[in-house]
Design a protein around this motif. Structure first.
Motif, PDB file in Angstrom:
ATOM      1  N   CYS A 163      26.881  26.137  25.978  1.00  0.00           N
ATOM      2  CA  CYS A 163      26.352  26.046  27.348  1.00  0.00           C
ATOM      3  C   CYS A 163      24.832  26.174  27.335  1.00  0.00           C
ATOM      4  O   CYS A 163      24.124  25.435  28.035  1.00  0.00           O
ATOM      5  CB  CYS A 163      26.969  27.124  28.228  1.00  0.00           C
ATOM      6  SG  CYS A 163      28.724  26.866  28.596  1.00  0.00           S
ATOM      7  N   ASP A 180      19.528  27.341  35.010  1.00  0.00           N
ATOM      8  CA  ASP A 180      20.281  26.286  35.690  1.00  0.00           C
ATOM      9  C   ASP A 180      19.698  26.059  37.087  1.00  0.00           C
ATOM     10  O   ASP A 180      19.600  27.006  37.877  1.00  0.00           O
ATOM     11  CB  ASP A 180      21.749  26.691  35.797  1.00  0.00           C
ATOM     12  CG  ASP A 180      22.570  25.714  36.639  1.00  0.00           C
ATOM     13  OD1 ASP A 180      22.278  24.501  36.586  1.00  0.00           O
ATOM     14  OD2 ASP A 180      23.479  26.178  37.352  1.00  0.00           O
ATOM     15  N   GLN A 208      21.007  24.955  39.649  1.00  0.00           N
ATOM     16  CA  GLN A 208      21.965  25.334  40.684  1.00  0.00           C
ATOM     17  C   GLN A 208      22.307  26.829  40.655  1.00  0.00           C
ATOM     18  O   GLN A 208      23.129  27.297  41.446  1.00  0.00           O
ATOM     19  CB  GLN A 208      23.243  24.501  40.538  1.00  0.00           C
ATOM     20  CG  GLN A 208      23.009  23.005  40.732  1.00  0.00           C
ATOM     21  CD  GLN A 208      24.296  22.211  40.611  1.00  0.00           C
ATOM     22  OE1 GLN A 208      25.327  22.576  41.176  1.00  0.00           O
ATOM     23  NE2 GLN A 208      24.250  21.123  39.858  1.00  0.00           N
ATOM     24  N   ARG A 219      24.082  28.697  38.696  1.00  0.00           N
ATOM     25  CA  ARG A 219      25.495  29.025  38.487  1.00  0.00           C
ATOM     26  C   ARG A 219      25.663  30.063  37.389  1.00  0.00           C
ATOM     27  O   ARG A 219      24.900  30.098  36.432  1.00  0.00           O
ATOM     28  CB  ARG A 219      26.266  27.755  38.099  1.00  0.00           C
ATOM     29  CG  ARG A 219      26.403  26.747  39.219  1.00  0.00           C
ATOM     30  CD  ARG A 219      26.886  25.402  38.719  1.00  0.00           C
ATOM     31  NE  ARG A 219      25.859  24.716  37.954  1.00  0.00           N
ATOM     32  CZ  ARG A 219      25.962  23.459  37.512  1.00  0.00           C
ATOM     33  NH1 ARG A 219      27.067  22.762  37.770  1.00  0.00           N
ATOM     34  NH2 ARG A 219      24.974  22.905  36.836  1.00  0.00           N
ATOM     35  N   GLN A 279      31.253  29.216  36.012  1.00  0.00           N
ATOM     36  CA  GLN A 279      31.156  28.010  36.831  1.00  0.00           C
ATOM     37  C   GLN A 279      30.398  26.913  36.091  1.00  0.00           C
ATOM     38  O   GLN A 279      30.776  25.730  36.151  1.00  0.00           O
ATOM     39  CB  GLN A 279      30.451  28.336  38.157  1.00  0.00           C
ATOM     40  CG  GLN A 279      30.363  27.149  39.115  1.00  0.00           C
ATOM     41  CD  GLN A 279      29.616  27.493  40.395  1.00  0.00           C
ATOM     42  OE1 GLN A 279      29.157  28.617  40.577  1.00  0.00           O
ATOM     43  NE2 GLN A 279      29.469  26.518  41.282  1.00  0.00           N
ATOM     44  N   ARG A 328      32.689  25.428  33.494  1.00  0.00           N
ATOM     45  CA  ARG A 328      33.784  24.710  34.154  1.00  0.00           C
ATOM     46  C   ARG A 328      33.317  23.354  34.701  1.00  0.00           C
ATOM     47  O   ARG A 328      33.981  22.331  34.488  1.00  0.00           O
ATOM     48  CB  ARG A 328      34.354  25.586  35.263  1.00  0.00           C
ATOM     49  CG  ARG A 328      35.548  24.991  35.978  1.00  0.00           C
ATOM     50  CD  ARG A 328      36.200  26.006  36.908  1.00  0.00           C
ATOM     51  NE  ARG A 328      35.305  26.470  37.963  1.00  0.00           N
ATOM     52  CZ  ARG A 328      34.749  27.668  38.004  1.00  0.00           C
ATOM     53  NH1 ARG A 328      34.961  28.549  37.050  1.00  0.00           N
ATOM     54  NH2 ARG A 328      33.955  28.016  39.022  1.00  0.00           N
ATOM     55  N   GLU A 329      32.172  23.346  35.375  1.00  0.00           N
ATOM     56  CA  GLU A 329      31.730  22.130  36.056  1.00  0.00           C
ATOM     57  C   GLU A 329      31.034  21.139  35.128  1.00  0.00           C
ATOM     58  O   GLU A 329      31.044  19.923  35.398  1.00  0.00           O
ATOM     59  CB  GLU A 329      30.820  22.497  37.222  1.00  0.00           C
ATOM     60  CG  GLU A 329      31.563  23.267  38.323  1.00  0.00           C
ATOM     61  CD  GLU A 329      30.691  23.691  39.480  1.00  0.00           C
ATOM     62  OE1 GLU A 329      31.220  24.261  40.450  1.00  0.00           O
ATOM     63  OE2 GLU A 329      29.453  23.449  39.403  1.00  0.00           O
ATOM     64  N   ASN A 330      30.446  21.633  34.032  1.00  0.00           N
ATOM     65  CA  ASN A 330      29.715  20.738  33.125  1.00  0.00           C
ATOM     66  C   ASN A 330      30.515  20.288  31.913  1.00  0.00           C
ATOM     67  O   ASN A 330      30.260  19.207  31.376  1.00  0.00           O
ATOM     68  CB  ASN A 330      28.436  21.422  32.641  1.00  0.00           C
ATOM     69  CG  ASN A 330      27.360  21.461  33.697  1.00  0.00           C
ATOM     70  OD1 ASN A 330      26.673  20.473  33.940  1.00  0.00           O
ATOM     71  ND2 ASN A 330      27.219  22.604  34.354  1.00  0.00           N
ATOM     72  N   GLN A 372      35.962  20.741  33.285  1.00  0.00           N
ATOM     73  CA  GLN A 372      36.568  19.810  34.244  1.00  0.00           C
ATOM     74  C   GLN A 372      36.313  18.342  33.919  1.00  0.00           C
ATOM     75  O   GLN A 372      37.253  17.540  33.964  1.00  0.00           O
ATOM     76  CB  GLN A 372      36.096  20.150  35.665  1.00  0.00           C
ATOM     77  CG  GLN A 372      36.698  21.439  36.201  1.00  0.00           C
ATOM     78  CD  GLN A 372      36.213  21.775  37.599  1.00  0.00           C
ATOM     79  OE1 GLN A 372      35.213  21.244  38.081  1.00  0.00           O
ATOM     80  NE2 GLN A 372      36.920  22.681  38.269  1.00  0.00           N
ATOM     81  N   PRO A 373      35.089  17.940  33.569  1.00  0.00           N
ATOM     82  CA  PRO A 373      34.867  16.523  33.270  1.00  0.00           C
ATOM     83  C   PRO A 373      35.667  16.012  32.067  1.00  0.00           C
ATOM     84  O   PRO A 373      35.934  14.813  31.968  1.00  0.00           O
ATOM     85  CB  PRO A 373      33.361  16.457  32.982  1.00  0.00           C
ATOM     86  CG  PRO A 373      32.784  17.651  33.637  1.00  0.00           C
ATOM     87  CD  PRO A 373      33.835  18.713  33.530  1.00  0.00           C
TER      88      PRO A 373
END
Length: 431
Positions: A106, A203, A205, A207, A211, A214-216, A219-220
């Motif tokens: 990350c 980040d 955003q 986060r 999160q 998960r979002e980067n 999930q993708p």
């Protein structure tokens, strides 16, 4: 001499009784699922043998990617032996410090995007951090366990662990355990909270790491790995068991290095950096009681020890990385470069580190000294490794926790050796 002979005889008898008792493991049916490519059938036989020999007393999963292709995907045993709940294809488990490799990726993603640099001062992103002699700490020092924050003096409560602002204050006010940058010492749990703070600030955003991952990444790419497990997924989590004294003796008899490792851990009983690391937080431990089984803790975004997944999800993450689908190749080159290799002042062992990863010599007959396995071990034998030279990713997760970790975990090393035996045989045949 008489005492030594008696002690050795006692160990020998204990091991004999253990071997007889271990046969009872095979009373339970051995359940193995998954698939392997034909040339990797040796790996499947080895995975099964771990159960047959009683080395794998509960359950496990093992996955291998070679040259970009998944060639091994195995699972077996029991997610909860006491209730005879089988380890299934979608069973997940706590991977302990192997989570650190995911957290490191990350950070590498932020580096890849130009939002963070390893040689940045932490205060560039977190000005309040630079109190009490911490003003020169870099991101690299945090990732390489050189920040001098292996433990904190203020007791961290469960409420603190759920509040990133309170944790930030604790680290801002903490005086370094040693002058930052002068030594490396394993930040067993603090690594996760420090990395979370860095990500929140770098980040755009803002986060948290759960999160952000998960979002980067998750999930993708449909990856079944979690830093902060959703409550509705708890039913899939394997129950972990600690090794018994006889399990530990058996491991020692298999590999003498486990004896030295256990001896080095005795420092946890006295007032040493390792004991201070272990005592705080007091509620998160794997001593006589394994609180890592507590479902409440599985919700925490603790990126040093509480990642939850299986071998498939861990291997998938790092194969996507090798494929250039998470970070660019030039960032991967930086990410996979050893930074420091010296005695760890907390563990008392020589550990090569950098960018949040551990580095281990390959130790194969035809390997060169510069050939390294990159990745991270986890308590109880969890492992995720990637080998750039052989274009290889290996991941192993188990819930019948072992005494030996990393290359001292006999079940994993037996599997890893089988993989390299196949690869080397294949290479020899083509040449």
């Amino acid at each position: 001499m008489g005492l030594a002979r008696t002690a050795f005889l006692g160990l020998g008898l204990a091991f004999l009784f253990y071997q007889l008792a271990s046969r009872f493991y095979t009373i339970l049916p051995i359940h193995i699922g998954g698939q392997v490519e034909k040339q990797f059938e040796l790996v499947e036989a080895t995975f099964r043998k771990n159960f047959q020999d009683g080395w794998e007393r509960d359950g496990a999963s093992f996955v291998v990617y070679h040259k970009g292709k998944k060639v091994v995907d195995l699972w077996g045993g029991y997610a909860d032996t006491a209730s005879l709940r089988k380890w299934k294809e979608d069973t997940i488990s706590v991977v302990f410090s192997s989570t650190k490799a995911v957290a490191a990726l990350c950070v590498a993603l932020l580096v890849d995007r130009g939002q963070l640099k390893y040689d940045d001062l932490v205060t560039k992103h977190w000005p309040e951090f630079g109190k009490h002699g911490k003003e020169n700490v870099t991101v690299q020092w945090v990732m390489s366990h050189m920040a001098g924050l292996a433990y904190v003096d203020e007791a961290i409560s469960e409420e603190d662990a759920l509040d990133h602002k309170r944790l930030a204050r604790i680290f801002e006010e903490q005086k370094p355990n040693w002058p930052p940058g002068t030594a490396t010492g394993y930040h067993a749990l603090t690594y996760g909270w420090l990395v979370d703070q860095l990500i929140r600030r770098a980040d755009p955003q803002k986060r948290g790491i759960g999160q952000f991952f998960r979002e980067n990444i998750a999930q993708p790419n449909n990856i079944d790995f979690h830093i902060g497990l959703p409550k509705e997924q708890q039913y899939r989590v394997a129950r972990m068991t600690l090794p018994s004294i006889m399990d530990t003796i058996s491991e020692m008899m298999t590999d003498i290095r486990v004896v030295k490792f256990v001896a080095s851990m005795v420092k946890i009983l006295s007032d040493t950096p390792l004991s201070r690391v272990n005592k705080n937080p007091s509620w998160l431990n794997h001593g006589g009681v394994n609180t890592y089984n507590n479902p409440d803790y599985h919700r925490m975004e603790q990126a040093a020890a509480l990642g939850i997944g299986n071998a498939r999800s861990l291997a998938q993450i790092f194969q996507l990385m090798l494929d250039g689908k998470i970070i660019k190749k030039e960032t991967l080159s930086q990410f996979s470069k050893l930074f420091i290799n010296q005695t760890d002042v907390v563990m008392g062992l020589t550990i090569a580190k950098g960018q949040g990863l551990f580095f281990e010599p390959l130790r194969r007959k035809h390997a060169e000294k510069t050939d390294l396995l990159c990745g991270h071990l986890g308590y109880g034998g969890q492992n995720v490794n990637f080998d750039l030279k052989n274009n290889l990713v290996l991941a192993y997760v188990n819930n019948g926790l072992k005494t030996g970790m990393g290359d001292l975990c006999r079940t994993y090393i037996r599997l890893r050796d089988a993989v390299y035996d196949v690869i080397e045989q294949e290479s020899h045949s083509t040449n």
